[in-house]
Design a protein around this motif. Sequence first.
Motif, PDB file in Angstrom:
ATOM      1  N   UNK A  37      81.484 -49.033  32.499  1.00  0.00           N
ATOM      2  CA  UNK A  37      82.303 -49.648  31.456  1.00  0.00           C
ATOM      3  C   UNK A  37      83.789 -49.426  31.729  1.00  0.00           C
ATOM      4  N   UNK A  38      84.142 -48.219  32.087  1.00  0.00           N
ATOM      5  CA  UNK A  38      85.543 -47.919  32.370  1.00  0.00           C
ATOM      6  C   UNK A  38      86.024 -48.666  33.615  1.00  0.00           C
ATOM      7  N   UNK A  39      85.158 -48.762  34.616  1.00  0.00           N
ATOM      8  CA  UNK A  39      85.523 -49.497  35.831  1.00  0.00           C
ATOM      9  C   UNK A  39      85.724 -50.979  35.541  1.00  0.00           C
ATOM     10  N   UNK A  40      84.827 -51.559  34.749  1.00  0.00           N
ATOM     11  CA  UNK A  40      84.968 -52.986  34.443  1.00  0.00           C
ATOM     12  C   UNK A  40      86.156 -53.248  33.529  1.00  0.00           C
ATOM     13  N   UNK A  89      85.150 -61.906  37.644  1.00  0.00           N
ATOM     14  CA  UNK A  89      83.918 -61.756  38.421  1.00  0.00           C
ATOM     15  C   UNK A  89      83.625 -60.281  38.707  1.00  0.00           C
ATOM     16  N   UNK A  90      84.628 -59.549  39.195  1.00  0.00           N
ATOM     17  CA  UNK A  90      84.427 -58.133  39.512  1.00  0.00           C
ATOM     18  C   UNK A  90      84.114 -57.315  38.261  1.00  0.00           C
ATOM     19  N   UNK A  91      84.721 -57.653  37.134  1.00  0.00           N
ATOM     20  CA  UNK A  91      84.412 -56.955  35.887  1.00  0.00           C
ATOM     21  C   UNK A  91      82.976 -57.161  35.477  1.00  0.00           C
ATOM     22  N   UNK A  92      82.492 -58.381  35.579  1.00  0.00           N
ATOM     23  CA  UNK A  92      81.102 -58.673  35.224  1.00  0.00           C
ATOM     24  C   UNK A  92      80.147 -57.991  36.209  1.00  0.00           C
ATOM     25  N   UNK A  93      80.447 -58.063  37.490  1.00  0.00           N
ATOM     26  CA  UNK A  93      79.570 -57.441  38.483  1.00  0.00           C
ATOM     27  C   UNK A  93      79.545 -55.923  38.332  1.00  0.00           C
ATOM     28  N   UNK A  94      80.639 -55.311  37.978  1.00  0.00           N
ATOM     29  CA  UNK A  94      80.665 -53.876  37.760  1.00  0.00           C
ATOM     30  C   UNK A  94      79.840 -53.496  36.538  1.00  0.00           C
ATOM     31  N   UNK A  95      79.908 -54.322  35.493  1.00  0.00           N
ATOM     32  CA  UNK A  95      79.066 -54.065  34.329  1.00  0.00           C
ATOM     33  C   UNK A  95      77.588 -54.219  34.673  1.00  0.00           C
ATOM     34  N   UNK A  96      77.263 -55.197  35.489  1.00  0.00           N
ATOM     35  CA  UNK A  96      75.862 -55.410  35.868  1.00  0.00           C
ATOM     36  C   UNK A  96      75.340 -54.268  36.724  1.00  0.00           C
TER      37      UNK A  96
END
Length: 97
Positions: free
Chosen positions: A4-7, A87-94
């Motif tokens: 969560x923090x990363x995204x 895109x990177x935010x969504x992929x990090x959450x996934x």
Amino acid sequence: MKGLLSSLCYFSIFFAPFLLPIIVWIAVRDEYVRGHAKKAILSHIFPIIAAIPLFYFIVTANHAGSVVGFVLLFVVVYLGVFVYNIYKGIMTLREAA
């Protein structure tokens, strides 16, 4: 929590493009989160670096067409970085799920 923090570092392009990733990069000691914060900082800075030649060409350009061309190029770069951050935010959450 790490995901969560990363995204949020990537999604901060909506509300605090430089501030949140820098704070996370300084405050958090986890290498996974720090790595994503660093990538987010670089992706937020990239359009500004791309704008430096734009300002130079606007000042020195003799034709309005070249100015319009460079402005359109900047818009394309900025939109590309914007989509990349989403895109990177969504992929990090996934990844975290």
